[in-house]
Each structure stands twice: as structure tokens, then as C-alpha cells.
Design a protein around this motif. Structure first.
Motif, PDB file in Angstrom:
ATOM      1  N   UNK A  13     -30.809 -19.244  -4.202  1.00 37.74           N
ATOM      2  CA  UNK A  13     -31.783 -19.510  -3.153  1.00 37.74           C
ATOM      3  C   UNK A  13     -31.120 -20.280  -2.014  1.00 37.74           C
ATOM      4  N   UNK A  14     -31.254 -19.750  -0.816  1.00 36.07           N
ATOM      5  CA  UNK A  14     -30.761 -20.482   0.350  1.00 36.07           C
ATOM      6  C   UNK A  14     -31.592 -21.756   0.466  1.00 36.07           C
ATOM      7  N   UNK A  15     -30.932 -22.873   0.601  1.00 32.55           N
ATOM      8  CA  UNK A  15     -31.650 -24.148   0.686  1.00 32.55           C
ATOM      9  C   UNK A  15     -30.865 -25.145   1.525  1.00 32.55           C
ATOM     10  N   UNK A  16     -31.596 -26.117   1.983  1.00 32.39           N
ATOM     11  CA  UNK A  16     -31.007 -27.191   2.772  1.00 32.39           C
ATOM     12  C   UNK A  16     -31.457 -28.507   2.142  1.00 32.39           C
ATOM     13  N   UNK A  17     -30.520 -29.406   1.911  1.00 28.40           N
ATOM     14  CA  UNK A  17     -30.838 -30.718   1.355  1.00 28.40           C
ATOM     15  C   UNK A  17     -31.064 -31.676   2.516  1.00 28.40           C
ATOM     16  N   UNK A  18     -32.208 -32.345   2.502  1.00 32.99           N
ATOM     17  CA  UNK A  18     -32.564 -33.276   3.567  1.00 32.99           C
ATOM     18  C   UNK A  18     -32.639 -34.689   2.994  1.00 32.99           C
ATOM     19  N   UNK A  19     -31.724 -35.533   3.391  1.00 31.66           N
ATOM     20  CA  UNK A  19     -31.734 -36.928   2.941  1.00 31.66           C
ATOM     21  C   UNK A  19     -32.412 -37.753   4.031  1.00 31.66           C
ATOM     22  N   UNK A  20     -33.528 -38.382   3.672  1.00 34.31           N
ATOM     23  CA  UNK A  20     -34.315 -39.076   4.680  1.00 34.31           C
ATOM     24  C   UNK A  20     -34.666 -40.508   4.318  1.00 34.31           C
ATOM     25  N   UNK A  21     -34.334 -40.956   3.138  1.00 38.27           N
ATOM     26  CA  UNK A  21     -34.664 -42.316   2.731  1.00 38.27           C
ATOM     27  C   UNK A  21     -36.098 -42.434   2.253  1.00 38.27           C
ATOM     28  N   UNK A  22     -36.499 -43.643   1.902  1.00 36.70           N
ATOM     29  CA  UNK A  22     -37.833 -43.858   1.326  1.00 36.70           C
ATOM     30  C   UNK A  22     -38.960 -43.521   2.302  1.00 36.70           C
ATOM     31  N   UNK A  23     -40.063 -43.023   1.720  1.00 36.31           N
ATOM     32  CA  UNK A  23     -41.265 -42.731   2.505  1.00 36.31           C
ATOM     33  C   UNK A  23     -42.466 -43.188   1.681  1.00 36.31           C
ATOM     34  N   UNK A  24     -43.434 -43.780   2.348  1.00 39.57           N
ATOM     35  CA  UNK A  24     -44.602 -44.313   1.661  1.00 39.57           C
ATOM     36  C   UNK A  24     -45.765 -43.355   1.550  1.00 39.57           C
ATOM     37  N   UNK A  25     -45.665 -42.191   2.193  1.00 39.98           N
ATOM     38  CA  UNK A  25     -46.768 -41.227   2.159  1.00 39.98           C
ATOM     39  C   UNK A  25     -46.231 -39.841   2.484  1.00 39.98           C
ATOM     40  N   UNK A  26     -47.073 -38.845   2.287  1.00 32.52           N
ATOM     41  CA  UNK A  26     -46.707 -37.473   2.628  1.00 32.52           C
ATOM     42  C   UNK A  26     -46.437 -37.379   4.128  1.00 32.52           C
ATOM     43  N   UNK A  27     -47.276 -38.029   4.931  1.00 31.28           N
ATOM     44  CA  UNK A  27     -47.095 -37.986   6.395  1.00 31.28           C
ATOM     45  C   UNK A  27     -45.767 -38.618   6.802  1.00 31.28           C
ATOM     46  N   UNK A  28     -45.420 -39.744   6.191  1.00 30.88           N
ATOM     47  CA  UNK A  28     -44.134 -40.393   6.499  1.00 30.88           C
ATOM     48  C   UNK A  28     -42.962 -39.501   6.097  1.00 30.88           C
ATOM     49  N   UNK A  29     -43.045 -38.891   4.922  1.00 29.00           N
ATOM     50  CA  UNK A  29     -41.970 -38.011   4.463  1.00 29.00           C
ATOM     51  C   UNK A  29     -41.828 -36.800   5.377  1.00 29.00           C
TER      52      UNK A  29
END
Length: 152
Positions: A13-29
């Protein structure tokens, strides 16, 4: 790499890994990953019976419709396992759960609104997302698309 990214790669599966750090909610993520909330898809573990689970892929702006999911599965009762049980049956902590690389290949039901879209799922560790084509991912996981959610 994590079990999730290794599993996606093994399935081709073609995929991309996204490193974004901690998020407190779905909206933040979603904001941290640069996507709309509807494209940040929650991988929810649902208990069908003792020792029998499935993954339900739910857009970030929606919630499971229990009546729709029960009708689809032909059961009268479903439940969400507690965090410890979810980790025990998937290998992942809540907030990182993904069907990719799960300890067992539980069935996958993806809400039909994800079809035809690029979606971001958990990648098995906090602060990391896995971006995939929903159709390719669900087919590769042997899953199905169905109307199983309501507006949040």
C-alpha cells in the motif's frame, strides 16, 4: 518504522508517514497533519462477542451509528472494549490504533464516506499518522465499506 508502517509496506500500500507530535483532540491532530477533520479517520475497536472484535473506520467528524452497525453485522449487541482490552487484542494503545499491524487481522468496516478519499489513520504510536488511499487500504485489509456512522 512501526508494525503499522511495516504492515502497510508488506501489503504494497502506498503510504506516507506523518510525524506531528502530541495532539489533544481529533481537530488538533487533523490540523497538525494538514488535513480536514473528516479525513482523519478513527480506527475504533468494537466487540462483537467474547474474543471477537472488528475495526470500524470512522471519519473524524462522525460517530458510530450503533443501530446501523448492528444491522450490518446482524447482531443485537455490540460494545467498545476498555483501553486495556483494546490494547490486548490489537497491540496498540487507544489513540494509536490502526488495523495495520494489529496482533490479529480483525475484520474491517469502513464508513462509506471514506471511499474515494485519501485518509489519515493512526500509525501505532502517539503523534504519528499513516496517510493512505482509503479504497486501496480497505481492499488490502479485506474490509468493506458501509454506511455505519452519524454526524457527531
Amino acid at each position: 518504522m512501526s508494525a503499522a508502517t511495516d504492515a502497510a509496506a508488506a501489503l504494497g500500500i502506498a503510504h506516507k508517514v506523518l510525524r506531528h507530535g502530541p495532539a489533544g483532540s481529533v481537530a488538533e491532530a487533523a490540523a497538525a497533519q494538514g488535513v480536514e477533520v473528516r479525513d482523519l479517520v478513527k480506527s475504533l475497536v468494537v466487540r462483537r462477542a467474547s474474543g471477537d472484535y472488528l475495526f470500524v473506520l470512522v471519519p473524524g467528524d462522525r460517530q458510530i451509528s450503533w443501530p446501523k452497525l448492528r444491522a450490518l453485522l446482524g447482531v443485537n449487541r455490540l460494545s467498545m472494549p476498555d483501553a486495556a482490552t483494546a490494547k490486548e487484542v490489537t497491540g496498540y494503545e487507544r489513540g494509536t490504533i490502526t488495523p495495520f499491524g494489529s496482533l490479529r487481522p480483525w475484520p474491517v468496516v469502513a464508513d462509506e464516506r471514506t471511499s474515494g478519499r485519501t485518509i489519515n489513520l493512526g500509525a501505532g504510536e502517539r503523534g504519528v499518522g499513516l496517510q493512505v488511499d482509503a479504497d486501496e487500504a480497505v481492499v488490502s485489509l479485506g474490509g468493506t465499506f458501509a454506511d455505519v456512522t452519524d454526524e457527531a
